[in-house]
Design a protein around this motif. Structure first.
Motif, PDB file in Angstrom:
ATOM      1  N   ALA A 115       0.832  -1.201   0.000  1.00  0.00           N
ATOM      2  CA  ALA A 115       0.000   0.000   0.000  1.00  0.00           C
ATOM      3  C   ALA A 115       0.869   1.254   0.000  1.00  0.00           C
ATOM      4  N   ALA A 116       1.939   1.259   0.805  1.00  0.00           N
ATOM      5  CA  ALA A 116       2.802   2.439   0.904  1.00  0.00           C
ATOM      6  C   ALA A 116       3.524   2.717  -0.411  1.00  0.00           C
ATOM      7  N   LEU A 117       3.755   1.681  -1.189  1.00  0.00           N
ATOM      8  CA  LEU A 117       4.406   1.867  -2.495  1.00  0.00           C
ATOM      9  C   LEU A 117       3.412   2.409  -3.521  1.00  0.00           C
ATOM     10  N   GLY A 118       2.154   2.559  -3.117  1.00  0.00           N
ATOM     11  CA  GLY A 118       1.152   3.135  -4.015  1.00  0.00           C
ATOM     12  C   GLY A 118       0.384   2.105  -4.824  1.00  0.00           C
ATOM     13  N   HIS A 119       0.419   0.856  -4.364  1.00  0.00           N
ATOM     14  CA  HIS A 119      -0.291  -0.185  -5.127  1.00  0.00           C
ATOM     15  C   HIS A 119      -1.540  -0.667  -4.396  1.00  0.00           C
ATOM     16  N   GLU A 120      -2.049   0.172  -3.499  1.00  0.00           N
ATOM     17  CA  GLU A 120      -3.178  -0.275  -2.677  1.00  0.00           C
ATOM     18  C   GLU A 120      -4.356  -0.729  -3.528  1.00  0.00           C
ATOM     19  N   LYS A 121      -4.571  -0.039  -4.619  1.00  0.00           N
ATOM     20  CA  LYS A 121      -5.740  -0.352  -5.463  1.00  0.00           C
ATOM     21  C   LYS A 121      -5.621  -1.714  -6.142  1.00  0.00           C
ATOM     22  N   GLU A 122      -4.398  -2.266  -6.165  1.00  0.00           N
ATOM     23  CA  GLU A 122      -4.238  -3.572  -6.825  1.00  0.00           C
ATOM     24  C   GLU A 122      -4.485  -4.737  -5.871  1.00  0.00           C
ATOM     25  N   ILE A 123      -4.598  -4.414  -4.568  1.00  0.00           N
ATOM     26  CA  ILE A 123      -4.794  -5.490  -3.590  1.00  0.00           C
ATOM     27  C   ILE A 123      -6.253  -5.951  -3.624  1.00  0.00           C
ATOM     28  N   VAL A 124      -6.462  -7.234  -3.922  1.00  0.00           N
ATOM     29  CA  VAL A 124      -7.841  -7.747  -4.021  1.00  0.00           C
ATOM     30  C   VAL A 124      -8.219  -8.638  -2.843  1.00  0.00           C
ATOM     31  N   GLY A 125      -7.221  -9.095  -2.078  1.00  0.00           N
ATOM     32  CA  GLY A 125      -7.520  -9.955  -0.932  1.00  0.00           C
ATOM     33  C   GLY A 125      -6.397  -9.880   0.086  1.00  0.00           C
ATOM     34  N   THR A 126      -6.755  -9.938   1.376  1.00  0.00           N
ATOM     35  CA  THR A 126      -5.739  -9.891   2.428  1.00  0.00           C
ATOM     36  C   THR A 126      -6.095 -10.885   3.524  1.00  0.00           C
ATOM     37  N   ASP A 127      -5.152 -11.061   4.468  1.00  0.00           N
ATOM     38  CA  ASP A 127      -5.453 -11.939   5.602  1.00  0.00           C
ATOM     39  C   ASP A 127      -5.936 -11.082   6.766  1.00  0.00           C
ATOM     40  N   VAL A 128      -6.254 -11.735   7.867  1.00  0.00           N
ATOM     41  CA  VAL A 128      -6.868 -11.053   8.999  1.00  0.00           C
ATOM     42  C   VAL A 128      -5.908 -10.065   9.687  1.00  0.00           C
ATOM     43  N   THR A 129      -4.585 -10.270   9.537  1.00  0.00           N
ATOM     44  CA  THR A 129      -3.646  -9.370  10.220  1.00  0.00           C
ATOM     45  C   THR A 129      -3.433  -8.076   9.447  1.00  0.00           C
ATOM     46  N   SER A 130      -3.962  -7.996   8.218  1.00  0.00           N
ATOM     47  CA  SER A 130      -3.772  -6.786   7.423  1.00  0.00           C
ATOM     48  C   SER A 130      -4.820  -5.739   7.801  1.00  0.00           C
ATOM     49  N   THR A 131      -4.525  -4.982   8.888  1.00  0.00           N
ATOM     50  CA  THR A 131      -5.523  -4.028   9.392  1.00  0.00           C
ATOM     51  C   THR A 131      -5.235  -2.615   8.913  1.00  0.00           C
ATOM     52  N   TYR A 132      -4.049  -2.409   8.308  1.00  0.00           N
ATOM     53  CA  TYR A 132      -3.655  -1.066   7.901  1.00  0.00           C
ATOM     54  C   TYR A 132      -3.226  -1.088   6.440  1.00  0.00           C
ATOM     55  N   PRO A 133      -3.531  -0.121   5.617  1.00  0.00           N
ATOM     56  CA  PRO A 133      -4.458   0.992   5.854  1.00  0.00           C
ATOM     57  C   PRO A 133      -5.924   0.547   5.926  1.00  0.00           C
ATOM     58  N   GLY A 134      -6.698   1.248   6.757  1.00  0.00           N
ATOM     59  CA  GLY A 134      -8.086   0.870   7.010  1.00  0.00           C
ATOM     60  C   GLY A 134      -8.964   0.886   5.770  1.00  0.00           C
ATOM     61  N   SER A 135      -8.541   1.694   4.781  1.00  0.00           N
ATOM     62  CA  SER A 135      -9.347   1.817   3.562  1.00  0.00           C
ATOM     63  C   SER A 135      -9.422   0.507   2.782  1.00  0.00           C
ATOM     64  N   LEU A 136      -8.501  -0.431   3.071  1.00  0.00           N
ATOM     65  CA  LEU A 136      -8.502  -1.717   2.370  1.00  0.00           C
ATOM     66  C   LEU A 136      -9.768  -2.517   2.635  1.00  0.00           C
ATOM     67  N   LYS A 137     -10.336  -2.300   3.819  1.00  0.00           N
ATOM     68  CA  LYS A 137     -11.550  -3.031   4.203  1.00  0.00           C
ATOM     69  C   LYS A 137     -12.621  -2.960   3.114  1.00  0.00           C
ATOM     70  N   ALA A 138     -12.708  -1.777   2.485  1.00  0.00           N
ATOM     71  CA  ALA A 138     -13.761  -1.578   1.494  1.00  0.00           C
ATOM     72  C   ALA A 138     -13.411  -2.197   0.142  1.00  0.00           C
ATOM     73  N   THR A 139     -12.103  -2.323  -0.147  1.00  0.00           N
ATOM     74  CA  THR A 139     -11.725  -2.720  -1.508  1.00  0.00           C
ATOM     75  C   THR A 139     -11.197  -4.149  -1.618  1.00  0.00           C
ATOM     76  N   ALA A 140     -10.636  -4.685  -0.521  1.00  0.00           N
ATOM     77  CA  ALA A 140     -10.044  -6.017  -0.600  1.00  0.00           C
ATOM     78  C   ALA A 140     -10.846  -6.998   0.226  1.00  0.00           C
ATOM     79  N   LYS A 141     -10.892  -8.243  -0.228  1.00  0.00           N
ATOM     80  CA  LYS A 141     -11.656  -9.251   0.498  1.00  0.00           C
ATOM     81  C   LYS A 141     -10.835  -9.785   1.664  1.00  0.00           C
ATOM     82  N   ASP A 142     -11.464  -9.890   2.821  1.00  0.00           N
ATOM     83  CA  ASP A 142     -10.787 -10.476   3.975  1.00  0.00           C
ATOM     84  C   ASP A 142     -10.883 -11.998   3.879  1.00  0.00           C
ATOM     85  N   LEU A 143      -9.739 -12.649   3.735  1.00  0.00           N
ATOM     86  CA  LEU A 143      -9.738 -14.100   3.514  1.00  0.00           C
ATOM     87  C   LEU A 143      -9.578 -14.877   4.811  1.00  0.00           C
ATOM     88  N   GLY A 144      -9.588 -14.167   5.958  1.00  0.00           N
ATOM     89  CA  GLY A 144      -9.513 -14.864   7.237  1.00  0.00           C
ATOM     90  C   GLY A 144      -8.085 -15.077   7.708  1.00  0.00           C
TER      91      GLY A 144
END
Lengths: 347, 292
Positions: free
Chosen positions: B54-83
């Motif tokens: 995200a800090a490298l400016g690729h936040e918009k390319e992230i489509v899924g994350t794990d449960v420990t990925s809490t930052y940046p908070g804006s990801l919640k809306a765009t990436a799927k939480d895979l548990g």
């Protein structure tokens, strides 16, 4: 005595039900094939359609189909092992998980995994699996011998002793799992739910091939034994008079159930109660006629486990409910029902 | 009759599930599409790695994350939480159709790794070391994986932040307690927390074992920490400061006697990503406040 044609009728009905369940299961999941059904994708895969994307192919074949086949194989073997054990001990409570075979298998499988972890990367996949599989088999086999020695004397099984031996083996297994929990990191703790509640998520074709080989070997020995088990119910002496080699039959059942339970545990962890639920339901329908319930339990075990697994991976998407929770939920009440029914004979 | 009833009930059950399934698949989550830097669709399976991407400016390319990925908070809306990465299965990962999977060697389980490998999706597993240099190397590695060469500014920021850490004359002994439900673990050597405590001018109270071990009253008394350190969520779950002071052995320690309890956000403390410097400065401030 019912006619064989009736058996065929029920067999065909069960197999048809299993096939329709497999189709439903194949179409169930979070992955979206872009408007196609999973079944169509599988059809294209079989025709070797060049337009098929790698991901679609992988999900249909290596994820879902592999898992469905694994559920069918393991469910079947768990049910048949339960039915055979109940014939051997002449008691509806004899199942792999209640008399400690599952714990024995888990125990040695876990040890093999912990010790084998050090040189795992140097071994080919099949050898790794068979190492764990063989350990699990030895574990369940030793438990089986222990239970049989302690609870059976001169052909009569003391049910209370049988169940208590199971309790003791389970306790020992628990202590080992407890120790593993103690030495494992927080992250690995979650892997241990696999051993306690089972999972089919790690299904692969390599594992399925091994399971299929075990299934073919054990079924070729056990499935024709329905009539012999019926004769066993009259008592071992009478069975002997009817021309049944009782000792050989007992040995075969002991070795084959240990082999089946061991292999299943090694690949899917502890999935309890399948060997209790399936024969129980079949007994309601056909009394204790093993010529019927032995072959039918092979198909109905698959039906039960495939249904449970499809639910387990679709109820709480995107994660999964451990399958052992579902089978225990079904099995617990049935266990109590059997206890209530046989209250008099156990006392 | 019994048999017919049984058959009917089984079929009814199967049919009703089918209907439910069809209803479920009808609702696909919409993914907001701003202009991503490349056509990558990335799944990140570790909080620190997610932050770097995200800090490298690729936040918009992230489509899924794990449960420990809490930052940046804006990801919640765009990436799927895979548990949780330990109980994750392959199909939900495939369902977000990623082109690149990024994971840490520390927490991915071998079964899932095997599945990911055979899925044919491009995957990078990074070696993660909980040190400043390890973090910088991870940033460089992740940048390379997402095709970005502009990562030096992230490393410079870590250095600039770390310069703000003020030395503490008498190093406080800090005990990190990881509370999850009824289980209490303390962090020993070679854990992200121990490393961060050292960076922030403190001393990890436990020096005789590695990783995490269950908390025992005797071990707490023996370690005799000056400060107890928690994740914010863990402290809440343990019943706040009151609950922490009641933990076995705590009342006998300096931290218990002086009621020195601090808490920080779990993702910030254990991430070891671009906010490493920030985390160290934050902890440094808390330690200075609590050692007067």
């Amino acid at each position: 005595m019912k006619t064989p044609s009736k058996l065929y009728f029920y067999m065909i009905i069960s197999v048809l039900l299993l096939i329709s369940l497999a189709v439903w299961s194949l179409n169930t999941g979070v992955y979206d094939f872009g408007g196609k059904s999973a079944f169509e994708v599988l059809g294209k895969l079989i025709q070797q359609d060049p337009d098929l994307s790698l991901s679609d192919k992988y999900v249909v074949w290596d994820v879902r189909t592999a898992r469905i086949i694994m559920a069918i194989l393991i469910g079947s073997m768990l049910a048949v092992s339960g039915t055979s054990l109940q014939g051997l001990f002449k008691n509806p409570l004899a199942t792999g998980d209640l008399i400690g075979l599952t714990s024995g298998a888990t125990l040695l499988a876990a040890v093999a995994i912990v010790l084998g972890g050090h040189f795992q990367q140097y071994l080919p996949e099949a050898v790794q699996f068979s190492l764990v599989g063989i350990s699990a088999f030895i574990g369940s086999f030793l438990s089986m011998l222990l239970v049989y020695r302690i609870s059976t004397s001169s052909g009569k099984t003391n049910v209370v002793m049988m169940l208590l031996t199971g309790v003791a083996i389970t306790a020992i297994g628990f202590s080992v799992t407890g120790f593993l929990i103690y030495i494992s990191k927080d992250e690995q703790l979650r892997d241990l739910t696999f051993w306690n509640l089972g999972s089919l998520a790690a299904a692969t074709w390599t594992k399925n091939i091994i399971l299929a080989i075990v299934l073919v070997i054990s079924y070729s020995m056990l499935l024709p034994k329905g009539k012999a088990l019926n004769a066993m119910m009259l008592g071992e002496k009478d069975a002997q008079h009817l021309g049944i080699n009782v000792e050989k039959l007992k040995k075969q059942i002991i070795i084959m159930t240990a082999l089946m339970i061991g292999t299943c545990v090694a690949f899917s962890g502890t999935i309890g109660f399948v060997g209790l639920i399936v024969p129980y339901i079949l007994r309601l329908l056909f009394k204790s006629n093993y010529a019927f319930i032995l072959p039918l339990s092979a198909v109905c075990g698959s039906i039960l486990l495939l249904t449970a697994d499809t639910f387990s991976r679709s109820i709480v998407q995107p994660s999964e409910l451990p399958i052992g929770i579902l089978t225990a939920l079904m099995g617990g009440p049935i266990f109590i029902a059997i206890l209530v029914k046989s209250k008099k004979s156990l006392a | 009759m019994k048999k017919i009833m049984l058959a009917v009930s089984v079929l009814a059950a199967v049919y009703s599930c089918k209907k439910e399934q069809n209803a479920k698949t009808g609702t696909q989550t919409e993914i907001s599409s701003e202009t991503p830097k490349s056509n990558n669709k990335i799944v990140t399976l570790n909080g620190g790695i997610t932050e770097i991407v995200a800090a490298l400016g690729h936040e918009k390319e992230i489509v899924g994350t794990d449960v420990t990925s809490t930052y940046p908070g804006s990801l919640k809306a765009t990436a799927k939480d895979l548990g949780h990465v330990r109980s994750m299965t392959i199909e939900p990962i495939m369902a977000v159709s990623p082109t690149l999977i990024l994971a840490s060697d520390k927490d991915i389980n071998p079964e899932l790794m095997g599945k990911i490998k055979s899925s044919g999706i491009k995957t990078e597993v990074f070696k993660q070391e909980f040190t400043v240099d390890g973090t910088k190397k991870l940033i460089a590695d992740v940048a390379k994986a997402v095709g970005n060469t502009d990562y030096q500014k992230l490393n410079d920021k870590i250095d600039a932040d770390l310069k703000q850490v003020q030395p503490i004359a008498k190093k406080p002994k800090v005990l990190f307690i990881y509370a999850r439900g009824p289980m209490l673990m303390v962090s020993g050597k070679n854990t992200p927390m121990a490393s961060l405590i050292e960076l922030a001018g403190g001393e990890n109270a436990v020096s005789d074992f590695e990783d995490f071990k269950p908390l025992t009253p005797e071990a707490v008394v023996k370690a005799n920490p000056d400060v107890l350190f928690f994740f914010t969520s863990g402290l809440e779950g343990a019943g706040g400061n009151e609950g922490a002071l009641k933990m076995p052995g705590v009342s006998q320690t300096n931290a218990g006697k002086n009621k020195k309890i601090i808490a920080m956000d779990g993702g910030l403390v254990s991430g070891f990503g671009p906010r490493l410097g920030e985390a160290a400065v934050g902890l440094n401030k808390l330690l200075i406040e609590n050692t007067k």
